[in-house]
Design a protein around this motif. Structure first.
Motif, PDB file in Angstrom:
ATOM      1  N   LEU B 507      16.088   3.312   0.753  1.00 29.51           N
ATOM      2  CA  LEU B 507      15.664   1.920   0.445  1.00 29.51           C
ATOM      3  C   LEU B 507      15.244   1.189   1.580  1.00 29.51           C
ATOM      4  N   LYS B 508      15.732   1.348   2.705  1.00 33.60           N
ATOM      5  CA  LYS B 508      15.466   0.856   4.093  1.00 33.60           C
ATOM      6  C   LYS B 508      13.929   1.159   4.156  1.00 33.60           C
ATOM      7  N   GLU B 509      13.479   2.502   3.993  1.00 36.30           N
ATOM      8  CA  GLU B 509      12.276   2.498   4.222  1.00 36.30           C
ATOM      9  C   GLU B 509      11.235   1.869   3.202  1.00 36.30           C
ATOM     10  N   VAL B 510      11.785   1.823   2.043  1.00 38.86           N
ATOM     11  CA  VAL B 510      11.018   0.952   1.123  1.00 38.86           C
ATOM     12  C   VAL B 510      10.734  -0.528   1.456  1.00 38.86           C
ATOM     13  N   ILE B 511      11.929  -1.035   2.156  1.00 42.64           N
ATOM     14  CA  ILE B 511      11.715  -2.397   2.498  1.00 42.64           C
ATOM     15  C   ILE B 511      10.712  -2.508   3.803  1.00 42.64           C
ATOM     16  N   LYS B 512      10.572  -1.346   4.642  1.00 42.92           N
ATOM     17  CA  LYS B 512       9.691  -1.681   5.510  1.00 42.92           C
ATOM     18  C   LYS B 512       8.289  -1.502   5.089  1.00 42.92           C
ATOM     19  N   ARG B 513       7.837  -1.308   3.807  1.00 47.39           N
ATOM     20  CA  ARG B 513       6.497  -1.587   3.307  1.00 47.39           C
ATOM     21  C   ARG B 513       6.231  -3.312   3.244  1.00 47.39           C
ATOM     22  N   ASN B 514       4.766  -3.296   3.558  1.00 51.45           N
ATOM     23  CA  ASN B 514       4.452  -4.777   3.926  1.00 51.45           C
ATOM     24  C   ASN B 514       4.552  -5.412   2.690  1.00 51.45           C
ATOM     25  N   ASN B 515       4.423  -5.050   1.446  1.00 49.20           N
ATOM     26  CA  ASN B 515       4.531  -5.913   0.294  1.00 49.20           C
ATOM     27  C   ASN B 515       5.936  -6.049  -0.224  1.00 49.20           C
ATOM     28  N   ILE B 516       6.841  -5.278   0.152  1.00 49.57           N
ATOM     29  CA  ILE B 516       8.069  -5.346  -0.653  1.00 49.57           C
ATOM     30  C   ILE B 516       9.080  -5.870   0.336  1.00 49.57           C
ATOM     31  N   THR B 517      10.191  -6.606  -0.285  1.00 48.01           N
ATOM     32  CA  THR B 517      11.162  -7.248   0.334  1.00 48.01           C
ATOM     33  C   THR B 517      12.537  -6.689  -0.193  1.00 48.01           C
ATOM     34  N   ILE B 518      13.692  -7.295   0.535  1.00 46.45           N
ATOM     35  CA  ILE B 518      15.096  -6.703   0.026  1.00 46.45           C
ATOM     36  C   ILE B 518      15.031  -7.476  -1.337  1.00 46.45           C
ATOM     37  N   PHE B 519      14.472  -8.429  -1.672  1.00 50.12           N
ATOM     38  CA  PHE B 519      14.733  -9.158  -3.000  1.00 50.12           C
ATOM     39  C   PHE B 519      14.141  -8.508  -4.004  1.00 50.12           C
ATOM     40  N   ASP B 520      12.874  -7.639  -3.834  1.00 47.77           N
ATOM     41  CA  ASP B 520      12.305  -7.096  -4.678  1.00 47.77           C
ATOM     42  C   ASP B 520      13.273  -5.721  -5.233  1.00 47.77           C
ATOM     43  N   VAL B 521      13.746  -5.243  -4.042  1.00 52.11           N
ATOM     44  CA  VAL B 521      14.732  -4.201  -4.196  1.00 52.11           C
ATOM     45  C   VAL B 521      16.060  -4.369  -4.936  1.00 52.11           C
ATOM     46  N   LYS B 522      16.371  -5.419  -4.559  1.00 54.65           N
ATOM     47  CA  LYS B 522      17.733  -5.848  -5.440  1.00 54.65           C
ATOM     48  C   LYS B 522      17.187  -6.033  -6.950  1.00 54.65           C
ATOM     49  N   LYS B 523      16.150  -6.571  -7.324  1.00 54.53           N
ATOM     50  CA  LYS B 523      15.892  -6.694  -8.356  1.00 54.53           C
ATOM     51  C   LYS B 523      15.379  -5.560  -9.448  1.00 54.53           C
ATOM     52  N   GLU B 524      14.925  -4.600  -8.892  1.00 56.23           N
ATOM     53  CA  GLU B 524      14.212  -3.320  -9.227  1.00 56.23           C
ATOM     54  C   GLU B 524      15.497  -2.422  -9.667  1.00 56.23           C
ATOM     55  N   PHE B 525      16.425  -2.495  -8.571  1.00 55.93           N
ATOM     56  CA  PHE B 525      17.637  -1.572  -8.548  1.00 55.93           C
ATOM     57  C   PHE B 525      18.766  -2.119  -9.038  1.00 55.93           C
ATOM     58  N   ASN B 526      18.844  -3.222  -9.352  1.00 51.03           N
ATOM     59  CA  ASN B 526      20.058  -3.927  -9.737  1.00 51.03           C
ATOM     60  C   ASN B 526      21.046  -3.957  -8.929  1.00 51.03           C
ATOM     61  N   LEU B 527      20.856  -4.336  -7.481  1.00 44.70           N
ATOM     62  CA  LEU B 527      21.778  -4.101  -6.335  1.00 44.70           C
ATOM     63  C   LEU B 527      22.337  -5.514  -6.008  1.00 44.70           C
ATOM     64  N   PHE B 528      23.275  -5.482  -5.136  1.00 49.59           N
ATOM     65  CA  PHE B 528      23.737  -6.670  -4.068  1.00 49.59           C
ATOM     66  C   PHE B 528      24.099  -7.642  -5.030  1.00 49.59           C
ATOM     67  N   LEU B 529      24.961  -7.677  -6.359  1.00 50.86           N
ATOM     68  CA  LEU B 529      25.035  -8.664  -7.177  1.00 50.86           C
ATOM     69  C   LEU B 529      25.947  -9.810  -6.572  1.00 50.86           C
ATOM     70  N   ASN B 530      26.749  -9.344  -5.768  1.00 55.47           N
ATOM     71  CA  ASN B 530      27.582 -10.317  -5.051  1.00 55.47           C
ATOM     72  C   ASN B 530      27.644 -10.782  -3.774  1.00 55.47           C
ATOM     73  N   ILE B 531      25.945 -10.456  -3.424  1.00 53.43           N
ATOM     74  CA  ILE B 531      25.734 -10.435  -1.924  1.00 53.43           C
ATOM     75  C   ILE B 531      25.201 -11.794  -2.032  1.00 53.43           C
ATOM     76  N   PRO B 532      25.436 -12.941  -0.831  1.00 56.30           N
ATOM     77  CA  PRO B 532      24.617 -14.226  -0.678  1.00 56.30           C
ATOM     78  C   PRO B 532      23.160 -13.954  -0.443  1.00 56.30           C
ATOM     79  N   ASP B 533      22.125 -14.700  -0.972  1.00 59.11           N
ATOM     80  CA  ASP B 533      20.899 -14.374  -0.481  1.00 59.11           C
ATOM     81  C   ASP B 533      20.865 -14.631   0.966  1.00 59.11           C
ATOM     82  N   SER B 534      21.503 -15.339   1.781  1.00 55.57           N
ATOM     83  CA  SER B 534      21.411 -15.651   3.392  1.00 55.57           C
ATOM     84  C   SER B 534      21.659 -14.079   3.806  1.00 55.57           C
ATOM     85  N   VAL B 535      22.686 -13.626   3.214  1.00 57.40           N
ATOM     86  CA  VAL B 535      22.863 -12.178   4.064  1.00 57.40           C
ATOM     87  C   VAL B 535      21.674 -11.291   3.827  1.00 57.40           C
ATOM     88  N   LEU B 536      21.067 -11.287   2.531  1.00 54.20           N
ATOM     89  CA  LEU B 536      19.942 -10.234   2.223  1.00 54.20           C
ATOM     90  C   LEU B 536      18.878 -11.069   3.141  1.00 54.20           C
TER      91      LEU B 536
END
Lengths: 443, 621
Positions: B507-536
């Motif tokens: 997933l780290k490599e995925v985030i390194k792609r130009n058009n993808i952010t950690i928030f896209d990953v969060k949404k796509e794979f339903n992750l980080f539900l209890n993590i605040p946005d500031s941390v992400l």
């Protein structure tokens, strides 16, 4: 961690052996890469190894000194290559590619001293030595070419400062956005600067001529008087002259100075088919010299034509005109007619036209190539700096569209500092000053 | 011996602006019995210019003050009218928080905080003299003759020393907003051997919001993101918008016609003004080809209709101001409530200070804020907390607390002030920092909370929250090491226009792609539900800019080795290997460390080499 540094430890120019010294953490790793072997070197033991530098391969003696038992007190590697400026240069370039950087003036001594390897009285001179290079090159009015160095680097920094000010102004004052015209203008200026620096690097290969001198190869059939010519040009008796063909078996070098430039002559063995093993080696060497030199003197006389082909600049020299009493013109045209090269008739024996030949060599190598109004880099370390800066600018252009402006600026500031290693200035103030003199910002 | 002592304190802070407030809070919170003196209790934490906190590089400063346990961020969060993240499209290195704050609430909240602070007394009075014995501070004397004993003094007098406001031909010896100036202290400082200089700054008019035709302006709302200055604070709401407008050709012509009435051009103003804060007459004369200039309307408070006109500061005479403001489109019927003015004031040459903000000549005498030649609330607060901390350490004979240029903008600020010849009011800018990918807004707390806690200003409760954040960050990084099969990644890559992959990627490599952010990953794979946005957000930046951050860290590593080497008192003119220019500059600035010497323009890398050899020769290394 101190960076790993590299430099030629023996005087530049051609010599029997050239010693290249590498000091710093990466020394061992670099040496292993050079010989393409993961050898665990026994410290202070000489190894005979093939050293690979680009397309060059040379059998060299290599030795590794483990810290602290070395000249600098750090890990040190030495490569003892065959003398020959070009070869040493290639090996050093390869070492830089492997992650070292060219040492500054006095840097090995400085490290040796800081690591407690030099005594106090030995160290007294080091401080003067460190700035000697800069002093001589930047402040010396005696050499016009060098005096232009700082001026020109500052010019390029100035262009970078302008571009950075343009970028930074909008970063520190977000209420002003980049317009389309502004971004394309920044990109255009960057591309121009990159081109200009590239041009400088290409031109500077010519500038190196001044620094390293001109290599002149004398070639010709056996006994046309190559050694006599060398002696005549250098006013010495360095080459043995006999009328026995094939007297010169190894390459003989000698130098002379003309208009402030050092010309190094290589008197080669006559190139011809020979059964003599020793002479054959000499002939092979002669061919290699032909590859490395800057200009070739194709020597002939009234009995021997010169059929040696080369793509280097060339002068056809007709020797022994003192022997030609009659029909001079006929002979000349017969020997030189199909050739477009500049030509000259001389007598190595009497000295006739020898000075004119020197002038002709100078004209073809230096005068035509070096525009005295232009600026050239002549120091390998400076060239390295400009190369790096150009790389950084190139990268900034590459990421201009794909990444954010803070990163573009990051690369450009790095390029600015890289140039600062030559000009000696390292301040952000310059950019900030420019921002405020050029842009109307603030509350 | 000092007589007539009313009371004895550990430390006294002179001045209650943004520097003084932080300084007295730091001292008292660290357990020192502290007195805060102010010319006027109603001017505590007064926002004399913009009703805003933060801005480029200033947002980082405010965040750093907060991480060290200062009050500015907390106080700003209590009084926000609108908050924005600046430069969101230009990269994380230059993103900064900026908030419009309610200037009435800001002052009231800070005053109340100071009043409730244990170990802190507040007194309205004018300090006239700093008392020393054997070049060490022993107390202060007020203009009424009262004497207070103390071991350390923080001078944070802002722009109040011998200040004079200028509006055209009219001048008056007064501080900002009609507050009393301080008239005795300059002489006392001079008697202590401190070099005094004179700077100038200015502020625009405040106009009646009811008389503005807002339809001719463009509304500037706050960001809808959840933002706050303080890591401990609640996310704040946007209450009032700002507006963007422009000057007109008529206005420019009018100013040009009357330029002889501008004190800047008639020679009335002698103080050195900041280039980054030019008056409108200056802008029009210096940038004559610009057809119009931007201006922003900023609300001053929920409790007043006054509006701050950012971009149009001036020192023109009152009648000229009336006419020129009315020539701004939308200002046809505008009523000025307070005129724009320029202000001149005494400040010190901060080269007089050590890097702990203490006077080189007078032990226990600290300086912070605009008196040191800076400008801006955030710059002041940053110096205030550092001076407070260092005064406490001086009293307790602890080593100074100094931040380096690679740790904080505060480090850049104080290093610049104490080693460079500042010739105009100094404003922090991101361009001044060498390592701005490391000195980000989003990692202020990560950079400095540990230090703040060690010093004792960050509470245990706050520290616990911080530790939780760190473990959340670790957790996120761990999750991002999971790899995904090409088939799992396909929908996301198609959606984001990324080229598909034949290999599994973490997933780290995925985030390194130009058009993808950690928030896209969060949404796509339903992750980080209890993590605040500031941390992400923080993790996203660390991953996307990993290569560059690594480069800066390597640079820091490389420099750290030599940068911290101290330089003793040296006569540089005797070192023969140094270039002449370097000898002169080094003698002038007397850097405390090799790192500072490197910063001096005109000292080259080879000069530094010479210095190192010299130090070794003299057994100083």
């Amino acid at each position: 961690m101190e960076e790993t540094i590299v430099a030629l430890a023996t005087p530049p120019g051609n010599s029997g052996v050239a010693v290249i010294r590498v000091s710093g953490e990466k020394s061992k790793q670099i040496l292993q890469k050079l010989i393409k072997q993961k050898l665990n070197f026994e410290p202070r033991k000489m190894y005979l190894k093939s050293v690979y530098a680009g397309s060059f391969v040379d059998k060299c003696l290599v030795v590794f000194f483990a810290s602290p038992f070395s000249f600098t007190g750090e890990n040190v590697a030495e490569i003892h290559s065959h003398g020959g400026y070009l070869l040493a240069q290639k090996i050093i370039e390869q070492i830089v590619e492997f992650g070292a950087r060219l040492a500054g003036a006095g840097e090995f001594s400085k490290r040796a001293f800081l690591n407690g390897k030099l005594s106090l009285d030995q160290a007294e001179g080091i401080m003067d030595l460190i700035n000697a290079e800069t002093e001589m090159q930047i402040n010396s009015g005696s050499n016009l070419m060098q005096g232009k160095l700082k001026e020109n680097i500052i010019k390029y920094q100035g262009i970078l400062t302008d571009i950075l000010a343009e970028i930074e102004a909008k970063l520190d004052y977000p209420e002003y956005e980049y317009t389309q015209a502004e971004t394309s203008n920044i990109l255009k200026n960057l591309t121009n600067l990159e081109n200009e620096l590239n041009e400088l690097l290409i031109e500077s290969s010519k500038g190196l001529i001044i620094k390293n001198g001109i290599k002149v190869a004398i070639v010709g059939a056996p006994n046309v008087g190559k050694s006599s010519l060398l002696n005549a040009l250098t006013k010495s008796n360095k080459a043995i002259v006999t009328d026995i063909a094939g007297t010169t078996r190894d390459i003989i070098e000698a130098e002379y100075e003309f208009n402030g430039i050092i010309f190094t002559l290589f008197d080669t063995a006559g190139i011809h088919k020979s059964e003599d093993k020793v002479e054959q080696i000499g002939i092979e060497r002669a061919k290699r010299t032909l590859e490395e030199c800057d200009i070739v003197l194709r020597l002939s006389d009234n009995q021997n034509k010169n059929n040696i082909k080369t793509n280097k600049p060339c002068i056809d020299v007709l020797n022994k005109i003192d022997l030609i009493k009659t029909n001079k013109n006929k002979l000349t045209t017969e020997n030189l007619k199909e050739i477009k090269n500049p030509s000259i008739e001389i007598s190595a024996k009497t000295g006739k036209n020898v000075n004119e030949l020197k002038q002709l060599i100078f004209d073809l190598t230096v005068k035509n190539k070096i525009d005295s109004n232009k600026f050239y880099l002549t120091n390998a370390r400076h060239i390295e700096c400009v190369k790096n800066a150009t790389k950084q600018i190139k990268n900034a252009i590459k990421i201009f569209k794909t990444s954010t402006m803070d990163i573009v600026s990051h690369e450009l500031k790095a390029a600015w500092s890289t140039l600062g290693e030559i000009s000696g200035s390292t301040s952000n103030e310059a950019i900030i000053d420019r921002i405020f003199s050029k842009f109307c910002l603030g509350k | 011996m000092i007589k007539n002592v009313v009371e004895e304190f550990d430390a006294i802070v002179i001045g209650s602006g943004h520097a003084g407030s932080e300084a007295c809070l730091a001292l008292s919170r660290l357990g020192k019995k502290t007195l805060l003196t102010t010319l006027n209790l109603d001017s505590i934490a007064f926002l004399a210019c913009n009703p805003s906190i933060g801005g480029t590089a200033k947002g980082q400063l405010a965040g750093e003050v907060d991480a060290l346990g200062g009050e500015m961020g907390v106080n700003a969060d209590k009084s926000v009218l609108q908050i924005r993240m600046l430069n969101s499209g230009k990269g994380p290195a230059v993103q900064s928080l900026r908030a419009q704050v309610d200037k009435v609430v800001y002052h009231n909240e800070m005053k109340h905080t100071l009043e409730r602070q244990k170990n802190l007394d507040i007194l309205q009075c004018e300090v006239a003299e700093i008392l020393t014995e054997n070049n060490k501070v022993v107390g202060v004397k007020t203009s009424m003759g009262e004497v207070f004993k103390c071991k350390a003094v923080v001078v944070a007098t802002g722009v109040y020393l011998n200040s004079k406001i200028i509006i055209g031909d009219f001048t008056k010896k007064t501080g900002p907003n009609g507050y009393e100036p301080s008239t005795y202290l300059t002489k006392s400082l001079m008697d202590l051997g401190i070099e005094i200089r004179r700077f100038k700054t200015g502020t625009p008019a405040r106009v009646d919001g009811k008389t503005i035709d807002y339809s001719q302006f463009e509304i500037q709302p706050g960001d809808s993101l959840n933002l706050s200055f303080s890591a401990s604070g609640k996310k704040v709401k946007n209450i009032m918008p700002c507006y963007l407008g422009y000057t007109s050709q008529e206005m420019h012509n009018y100013i040009r016609k009357n330029i002889n009435k501008a004190p800047l051009y008639s020679g009335k103003i002698v103080g050195v003004g900041p280039r980054y804060c030019p008056s409108i007459e200056d802008k029009i004369m210096r940038f004559a080809d610009k057809e119009r200039h931007q201006l922003f309307l900023e609300p001053e408070s929920k409790l007043t209709d006054e509006v701050y006109v950012q971009g149009i500061s001036s020192s023109m005479p009152a009648n000229i101001q009336r006419k020129m403001y009315s020539l701004i489109p939308g200002f046809e019927k505008v009523k000025i409530m307070r005129f724009a003015y320029a202000i001149e004031y005494d400040c010190i040459n901060a080269l007089e200070l050590k890097n702990n903000l203490e006077s080189k000549k007078n032990g226990g005498l600290f300086f912070a804020g605009q008196i040191n030649g800076t400008s801006g609330y955030e710059e002041a607060a940053a110096q205030g907390i550092m001076a407070g901390i260092n005064a406490e350490r001086y009293i307790d004979k602890k080593p100074p607390f100094v931040l380096s240029r690679n740790e904080a903008y505060i480090g850049v600020l104080i290093d610049d002030l104490t080693t460079k010849d500042i010739t105009e009011p100094y404003r922090m800018m991101t361009s001044r920092a060498e390592y701005r990918l490391i000195l980000r807004q989003d990692n202020c707390d990560i950079r400095l909370t540990e230090l703040g806690h060690k010093i004792g200003l960050v509470s245990n409760k706050r520290y616990k929250t911080f530790k939780q954040k760190l473990s959340q960050i670790n957790e996120v990084f761990k999750t991002l090491n999971e790899s995904k099969k090409p088939s799992e990644l396909k929908p996301l890559f198609l959606l984001k226009g990324e080229s598909l992959t034949n290999n599994s990627l973490t997933l780290k490599e995925v985030i390194k792609r130009n058009n993808i952010t950690i928030f896209d990953v969060k949404k796509e794979f339903n992750l980080f539900l209890n993590i605040p946005d500031s941390v992400l957000d923080y993790v996203n930046t660390e991953i996307k800019y990993e290569g560059y951050i690594k480069k800066e860290n390597e640079q820091i590593e490389k420099n750290n080795k030599t940068n911290n080497i101290p330089l003793p008192e040296i006569d540089y003119s005797t070192i023969s290997g140094l270039r002449i220019e370097a000898r002169q500059k080094l003698n002038k600035f007397k850097p405390a460390t090799i790192g500072q010497a490197k910063q001096i323009d005109g000292v080259s890398p080879s000069d530094i080499s010479v210095l190192l050899v010299y130090l070794k020769l003299k057994n100083l290394l």
